[in-house]
Scaffold this active site. Structure first.
Site, short mmCIF file in Angstrom:
data_model
loop_
_atom_site.label_atom_id
_atom_site.label_comp_id
_atom_site.label_asym_id
_atom_site.label_seq_id
_atom_site.Cartn_x
_atom_site.Cartn_y
_atom_site.Cartn_z
N GLU A 186 21.82 76.13 30.55
CA GLU A 186 21.50 76.14 29.13
C GLU A 186 22.58 76.97 28.43
OE1 GLU A 186 19.23 75.41 26.40
OE2 GLU A 186 20.66 76.82 25.55
N CYS A 208 15.59 80.23 22.85
CA CYS A 208 15.81 79.37 24.01
C CYS A 208 14.82 78.23 24.06
CB CYS A 208 15.71 80.21 25.28
SG CYS A 208 16.23 79.29 26.74
N CYS A 234 13.50 79.00 28.54
CA CYS A 234 12.48 80.04 28.73
C CYS A 234 11.74 80.18 27.41
CB CYS A 234 13.08 81.34 29.22
SG CYS A 234 14.28 82.07 28.13
N HIS A 252 10.38 85.05 25.25
CA HIS A 252 10.74 85.90 24.12
C HIS A 252 9.54 86.16 23.21
CE1 HIS A 252 14.92 85.95 25.29
NE2 HIS A 252 14.85 84.65 25.47
N ARG A 268 14.33 84.31 34.75
CA ARG A 268 15.68 84.76 35.13
C ARG A 268 15.76 86.27 35.29
NH1 ARG A 268 14.93 80.92 32.61
NH2 ARG A 268 15.71 78.90 33.27
N SER A 327 19.84 86.92 31.32
CA SER A 327 21.19 86.36 31.52
C SER A 327 22.27 87.25 30.92
CB SER A 327 21.29 84.93 30.98
OG SER A 327 20.52 84.06 31.77
N CYS A 354 21.39 81.16 31.57
CA CYS A 354 20.97 80.67 30.26
C CYS A 354 21.76 81.44 29.21
CB CYS A 354 19.50 80.88 30.01
SG CYS A 354 19.10 80.35 28.35
N CYS A 400 20.06 82.24 25.73
CA CYS A 400 19.33 83.49 25.78
C CYS A 400 20.26 84.69 25.71
CB CYS A 400 18.56 83.60 27.09
SG CYS A 400 16.93 82.92 27.02
#
Ligand code: NFE
Ligand code: MG
Length: 566
Positions: free
Chosen positions: A14, A61, A64, A68, A478, A501, A545, A548
Site C-alpha cells: 500500500e 489507510c 489497516c 487509526h 504491522r 510502517s 504500508c 500509513c
C-alpha cells in the site's frame, strides 16, 4: 564493483515506496528506504474537535482501516482519563481481531506469496501428486486433485491468453524460485481460496463495524453500536451469530491452510532463514484488553534489545511510563523543516520537499526511535516479546510452528531462526492463529456480558479548559501504533501519528543509524541485479504500508522507474 539498484515503486504494497540498494559481489552492501508521498493528515487535524479525529485519521489507510480509529479514540480518552464500558472494550477487540484476520491473510497470499511461489511452474505439476503433498500437510477439504487440476486449467488459460491479470509482470522462472511444481500449484490454489476467506472476514467487520473499509461504530468514550437483542435493526443474536460463523470459517482457513503454507514455504526455503534480520530491537504494545479498565491484556507488549530474549521488558499497560517517555522521531534525513529529534507531543509536521540524496535527506518518513534506538515492530516483535516473557499461548504456538518447520526441513530450528525474512512470515501466521482464537474468545465474553443485562456502550466525554496530553496505543497488524494528541481548550493543538510502517520503513537518523527495512537488506543475496527478487522478499516480509507511514504525493511528481517489480 558496487552497483546501485533503484526499485521504484515497490509494488504489492500500500502506498509509494522506493528502495535503493548497493550490490557488490552478489549481495547487498547498503540500502535506503524512501517514502515517496506526503498527505498531511496530522496538519489537517489542527484546531478540530478531538471527538472527530478518528474519522479523519482512519482515512490514513485503506488497508489497516480500523487501527487509526482505535488509536485515536484511545488517545483522546487517555488525555481525558475517560474510562469506557466493558461492552465497548469487547466490541473494539472484536473489531481489532476480525480486521487482523483479514489483514494477515491478504498480506501473505495477495501481497507476498508470489515472491516465493512460481505461478508458471505450477503448470508442470501433477494434480494427483499435489493432492498427496497437500494431504501430508493438512486435511483441508479444498486439497483435492480435482480442484488442483481446475486451478491449473485456469492458470493455463491465462498464460495462453497472454493476459496474466494479477500474475502479470512477476519474476517467473527466477533462479531464486525453488519450490517444486506441486508446491507451487498448491500455493496458487490457496492464493485463490484466500480471496474468498478475506472476504468473509470483511463481511464480519461490516456487520460489527457498520461499514468496511472504515468502521463507523466507534466514539470517544466507547462505541456507537446500538445493542438490543430483540430488535432487528441493532446488534442482536442473529447478527452476533452471523459474525461468529464467519470468524469460525476464517479460523478454519488460517489453521489448516495459512499456517501450514507458511511453514511449508519456510521449510522449503530453509536457506533463507539467515537473511533479513536487520534491527533486532523489538517493540510491541499490549492489546486486546480483557477488562473495561484495560489493566490486563491477551496480547503482550514490551521490548527486546539487541536480539537478546533475556533482555525483554514488559509494558504493564498503556500508562507505562517507560513507553510514554521514550518515543521520539528524528527528521535529520527526512523532508521536513528542521533538524530535530523530539517527543511526539513536542513535534511539528512542516514539509520541506527536496531531492533524494543518499548522503542527505531522502524520505517523507520521519525516523521513530525508542530510547534513541531504531526498533522493529510487527507480528515478529510481538511473538518474540511474548515468547521471551513466557506467554503460554505464544510459547505453545511458536514451538508448534518451529517443530512443523523442523519436520518439513529435516533439521531442528529454534526461536532465533525467527530473526529474519522468513521469521516475519512465520510470526504473522502464528499471530493470526492466536487472533482467531482471541476473536472468538471476545465474542463469547461479549455475549456473556450482554446476558447479564449490561447494555452500556458509552461514557460521554467532557473537555476541561486548559491543556491535556494523551497517547492512544494499539498493536496494528504491522505493529505498534501510537497516536499522540495535545488538546487545548477542547480543540486539537497537536496530533502526531507514530505508525508501524514508519518505525520499520523510516530513514536514517542524525547518528546515521539505519531503519529496520534498510538494515534488513544488508547481506541479502542478489542472484540477478536486473531482477532483484530478493529485495522484494525481505521488504514484503514487513508488510509495508506507506500510506500509513507518511500519512501524506510528491509535489514534483518525480518518477524514477529503473526496475519493474511485482
Ligand atoms: Ni496502512 Fe498500518 C497497520 C498502521 S502501517 S497499514 O497495520 O497503523 O504500518
Ligand atoms: Mg507521523
Amino acid at each position: 564493483m558496487a552497483e546501485r539498484i533503484t526499485i521504484d515503486p515497490i509494488t504489492r504494497i500500500e502506498g509509494h515506496l522506493r528502495i535503493d540498494v548497493e550490490v557488490d559481489g552478489g549481495a547487498v552492501t547498503d540500502a535506503w528506504s524512501s517514502g515517496q508521498m506526503f498527505r498531511g493528515l496530522e496538519i489537517i487535524l489542527q484546531g478540530r474537535d478531538p471527538r472527530d479525529a478518528w474519522h479523519f485519521v482512519q482515512r490514513i489507510c485503506g488497508v489497516c482501516t480500523t487501527v487509526h480509529a482505535l488509536a485515536s479514540v484511545r488517545a483522546v480518552e487517555d488525555a481525558l482519563n475517560l474510562p469506557i464500558p466493558l461492552n465497548a472494550q469487547l466490541i473494539r477487540n472484536l473489531v481489532q481481531g476480525i480486521h487482523c484476520l483479514h489483514d494477515h491473510i491478504v498480506h501473505f497470499y495477495a501481497l507476498s506469496a508470489l515472491d516465493w511461489v512460481d505461478v508458471v511452474s505450477a503448470l508442470d505439476a501433477d494434480p494427483v501428486a499435489t493432492q498427496q503433498l497437500a494431504e501430508s500437510l493438512s486435511d483441508w477439504p479444498g486439497n483435492s486433485a480435482k480442484r488442483f487440476a481446475a486451478v491449473q486449467g485456469k492458470v493455463k488459460a491465462l498464460v495462453e491468453s497472454g493476459q496474466l491479470g494479477p500474475f502479470a509482470n512477476a519474476y517467473w522462472g527466477h533462479a531464486a524460485m525453488k519450490l517444486p511444481p506441486e508446491a507451487n500449484l498448491m500455493a496458487v490454489s490457496h492464493y485463490l481460496e484466500a480471496l474468498d476467506y478475506q472476504r468473509k472476514a470483511t463481511m464480519a467487520l461490516g456487520v460489527i463495524g457498520g461499514k468496511n473499509p472504515h468502521v463507523q461504530n466507534l466514539a470517544v468514550g466507547g462505541v456507537a453500536t446500538a445493542i438490543n437483542l430483540d430488535n432487528e435493526a441493532t446488534l442482536n443474536m442473529e447478527r452476533l451469530f452471523r459474525i461468529k460463523d464467519l470468524i469460525t470459517e476464517v479460523k478454519g482457513f488460517v489453521d489448516n491452510v495459512y499456517i501450514v503454507d507458511v511453514a511449508a514455504v519456510g521449510a522449503l526455503y530453509a536457506e533463507w532463514l539467515p537473511y533479513g534480520a536487520g534491527v533486532t530491537n523489538y517493540l510491541a504494545a499490549p492489546d486486546m484488553p480483557t477488562n473495561a479498565a484495560a489493566t490486563a491484556f491477551d496480547l503482550p507488549g514490551g521490548t527486546i534489545m539487541g536480539g537478546d530474549l533475556a533482555s525483554s521488558q514488559a509494558f504493564a499497560d498503556w500508562k507505562d511510563v517507560r513507553f510514554r517517555d521514550n518515543v521520539e522521531e528524528s527528521i535529520a534525513r527526512a523532508w521536513y523543516d528542521g533538524d530535530w529529534q523530539k517527543h511526539p507531543w513536542q513535534e511539528d509536521t512542516v514539509p520541506a520537499a527536496g531531492q533524494w540524496n543518499a548522503d542527505g535527506r531522502y524520505s517523507w518518513l520521519k525516523a521513530p526511535r525508542f530510547e534513541g534506538q531504531p526498533m522493529q515492530v510487527g507480528p515478529l516483535s510481538q511473538m518474540l516479546v511474548g515468547y521471551a516473557q513466557g506467554h503460554e499461548e505464544i510459547v505453545k504456538r511458536v514451538n508448534g510452528a518451529l517443530s512443523l518447520v523442523s519436520t518439513i526441513a529435516g533439521t531442528r530450528v529454534g526461536p532465533d531462526a525467527l530473526f529474519g525474512t522468513i521469521g516475519r512470515h512465520a510470526a504473522r501466521a502464528v499471530r493470526c492463529g492466536l487472533m482467531a482464537d482471541l476473536t472468538l474468545k471476545n465474542w463469547q465474553m461479549l455475549v456473556d456480558n450482554l446476558n447479564t443485562g449490561d447494555l452500556d456502550i458509552f461514557n460521554a466525554p467532557t473537555f476541561p479548559k486548559g491543556e491535556q496530553q494523551g497517547v492512544g496505543i494499539h498493536e496494528a497488524p504491522r505493529g505498534l501504533l501510537s497516536h499522540w494528541i495535545v488538546i487545548q481548550d477542547g480543540a486539537i493543538k497537536n496530533y502526531q501519528c507514530v505508525v508501524p510502517s514508519t518505525w520499520n520503513a523510516g530513514p536514517r537518523d542524525a547518528q546515521d543509524q539505519l531503519g529496520p527495512y534498510e538494515a534488513s537488506l544488508i547481506d541479502n543475496p542478489i542472484a540477478d541485479p536486473e531482477r532483484p527478487l530478493e529485495v522484494l522478499r525481505t521488504i514484503h516480509s514487513f508488510d509495508p504500508c506507506i500510506a500509513c507511514a507518511v500519512h501524506m504525493l510528491d509535489p514534483e511528481g518525480r518518477e524514477v522507474i529503473n526496475v519493474k517489480a511485482l
